[in-house]
Motif scaffolding. Structure first.
Motif, PDB file in Angstrom:
ATOM      1  N   CYS A 183      -2.919  14.743  -6.118  1.00  0.00           N
ATOM      2  CA  CYS A 183      -2.122  13.919  -5.577  1.00  0.00           C
ATOM      3  C   CYS A 183      -2.379  13.608  -4.032  1.00  0.00           C
ATOM      4  O   CYS A 183      -3.200  14.284  -3.532  1.00  0.00           O
ATOM      5  CB  CYS A 183      -0.712  14.663  -5.617  1.00  0.00           C
ATOM      6  N   LEU A 184      -1.569  12.573  -3.437  1.00  0.00           N
ATOM      7  CA  LEU A 184      -1.446  12.435  -1.918  1.00  0.00           C
ATOM      8  C   LEU A 184      -0.181  12.845  -1.473  1.00  0.00           C
ATOM      9  O   LEU A 184       0.930  12.561  -1.760  1.00  0.00           O
ATOM     10  CB  LEU A 184      -1.716  11.133  -1.587  1.00  0.00           C
ATOM     11  N   VAL A 185      -0.132  13.833  -0.526  1.00  0.00           N
ATOM     12  CA  VAL A 185       0.975  14.070   0.426  1.00  0.00           C
ATOM     13  C   VAL A 185       0.959  13.574   1.566  1.00  0.00           C
ATOM     14  O   VAL A 185       0.018  13.793   2.442  1.00  0.00           O
ATOM     15  CB  VAL A 185       1.080  15.793   0.425  1.00  0.00           C
ATOM     16  N   ILE A 186       1.584  12.565   2.073  1.00  0.00           N
ATOM     17  CA  ILE A 186       1.830  12.118   3.482  1.00  0.00           C
ATOM     18  C   ILE A 186       2.882  13.011   4.238  1.00  0.00           C
ATOM     19  O   ILE A 186       3.962  13.091   4.081  1.00  0.00           O
ATOM     20  CB  ILE A 186       2.201  10.537   3.509  1.00  0.00           C
ATOM     21  N   GLU A 233      -8.129   6.060  -5.336  1.00  0.00           N
ATOM     22  CA  GLU A 233      -6.456   6.079  -5.738  1.00  0.00           C
ATOM     23  C   GLU A 233      -6.242   7.250  -6.453  1.00  0.00           C
ATOM     24  O   GLU A 233      -7.055   7.829  -7.134  1.00  0.00           O
ATOM     25  CB  GLU A 233      -6.256   4.799  -6.552  1.00  0.00           C
ATOM     26  N   LEU A 234      -5.004   7.572  -6.160  1.00  0.00           N
ATOM     27  CA  LEU A 234      -4.575   8.880  -6.709  1.00  0.00           C
ATOM     28  C   LEU A 234      -3.184   8.941  -7.656  1.00  0.00           C
ATOM     29  O   LEU A 234      -2.380   7.591  -7.333  1.00  0.00           O
ATOM     30  CB  LEU A 234      -4.140   9.879  -5.623  1.00  0.00           C
ATOM     31  N   PRO A 235      -2.912   9.443  -8.631  1.00  0.00           N
ATOM     32  CA  PRO A 235      -1.988   9.251  -9.584  1.00  0.00           C
ATOM     33  C   PRO A 235      -0.578   9.590  -9.058  1.00  0.00           C
ATOM     34  O   PRO A 235       0.384   9.179  -9.925  1.00  0.00           O
ATOM     35  CB  PRO A 235      -2.295  10.013 -10.720  1.00  0.00           C
ATOM     36  N   TYR A 236      -0.583  10.467  -8.179  1.00  0.00           N
ATOM     37  CA  TYR A 236       0.827  10.862  -7.552  1.00  0.00           C
ATOM     38  C   TYR A 236       0.732  10.573  -5.800  1.00  0.00           C
ATOM     39  O   TYR A 236      -0.167  11.019  -5.361  1.00  0.00           O
ATOM     40  CB  TYR A 236       1.105  12.261  -7.927  1.00  0.00           C
TER      41      TYR A 236
END
Ligand SMILES: [Zn+2]
Ligand SMILES: [Zn+2]
Length: 343
Positions: A183-186, A233-236
């Motif tokens: 995932c990506l955490v912004i 690209e990441l799924p979450y």
């Protein structure tokens, strides 16, 4: 039980003859430490000697005048820990001397949302520090149903993180993300850091995007990786920053059929076309706080099992109550979570 039945929500829960210290917001940007009457403990309440209170984005929003408290002066703070001094006559399972953390959203427990287990959607919810007086005080009262006993001798830096960690864990639960995914955490403010920690403990590979180098460094020390500029690209996606444009930017890195969880509270309109969401088959999940009692119960179990090992690893600075003004000023740019030591 309704919010107005809670001792802590009553207009005058104070015992007039004894005074205690509290930090009050007197006007936007200005805090001072004053003496207030000691709160008195109703039959369903618990009187708590506070040990520490954490600061987070919603406290800062009130401090800066972006969010209006019901009145001034106003006691801020909702991320609190302490020990029980007195339990009301109708309280069972809590006794003097017990270490506790407070679940600072007193839902009504009787409306349709509450009965369906979605207490975060309760229309009668009292939010400590926002709609009822907060926890930046030597002593507070809280309704017993929202006071959680914890194992003795846990560090206050860990315990002040219980509430924001529950916000993070609820977001993770609502996303449905499974171990082994990425995932990506912004944003790597305190909420972003706690989310990184929870996701990593869950077996998720976490990429993080954060412009503040010190915060990014702390996220890395927790096991997250800085998002590479390679267009992968990441799924979450978890948006915690609330910064304008951050969600749109994150959505560009979200894979088809991905899930975006929104935690940050930017108020500007989104610049996304419905067509892009439809074509990408994107699921948007708005995640507001947590649901009582299951989410807090889980955090308390995780705290006691030490998974992650130290919630307090996200804490960077502690201040005495006298330095509350300095603490709030520093919190906007601090490398990690800021807390007030009330012991
Ligand atoms: Zn908070
Ligand atoms: Zn309710």
């Amino acid at each position: 039980m309704t919010a107005s039945d809670h001792g802590a929500a009553n207009a005058s829960p104070w015992r007039a003859d004894v005074t205690v210290r509290a930090a009050v917001l007197t006007e936007p940007g200005a805090l001072s430490v004053v003496s207030v009457p000691e709160p008195s403990c109703g039959p369903g309440d618990v009187l708590i000697r506070m040990r520490g209170t954490g600061l987070c984005g919603s406290d800062l929003a009130v401090f800066r005048g972006e969010r209006r408290p019901p009145r001034l002066p106003w006691i801020l703070g909702h991320e609190g820990t302490g020990h029980v001094v007195e339990a009301g006559g109708e309280v069972s399972g809590l006794h003097s001397g017990q270490d506790v953390v407070i679940e600072p959203d007193y839902c009504c427990l009787t409306c349709d949302a509450c009965l369906a287990g979605r207490t975060s959607a309760c229309g009668g919810r009292a939010a400590v520090g926002l709609t009822v007086p907060g926890l930046l005080s030597d002593y507070v009262v809280a309704p017993a149903a929202f006071v959680w006993p914890v194992a003795p001798r846990l560090a206050p830096e860990d315990l002040v993180c219980a509430e924001p960690a529950t916000v993070a864990r609820a977001a993770m639960r609502r996303s449905g993300i499974a171990p082994g995914r990425s995932c990506l955490v912004i944003g790597a403010g305190s909420q972003g850091l706690l989310l990184c920690q929870a996701l990593i403990a869950h077996g998720v590979t976490v990429f993080v995007q954060e412009p503040n180098e010190a915060r990014l460094g702390r996220a890395r020390s927790l096991g997250a990786t800085a998002l590479p500029p390679d267009g992968r690209e990441l799924p979450y996606l978890f948006e915690t920053s609330g910064a304008r444009g951050a969600l749109e930017q994150g959505l560009r890195r979200l894979a088809r059929h991905g899930t975006a969880v929104l935690i940050g509270m930017d108020t500007s309109p989104l610049d996304i076309s419905p067509r892009d969401l439809v074509a990408g088959q994107i699921t948007l999940v708005g995640s507001l706080i947590y649901d009582h009692p299951a989410d807090f119960a889980q955090t308390v179990r995780a705290l006691e099992a030490r998974t992650p090992a130290r919630l307090g690893a996200v804490v960077s600075d502690g201040y005495a109550l006298e330095d509350v003004q300095k603490a709030f000023t520093a919190a906007s740019t601090a490398a990690g979570k800021v807390w007030i030591d009330l012991s």
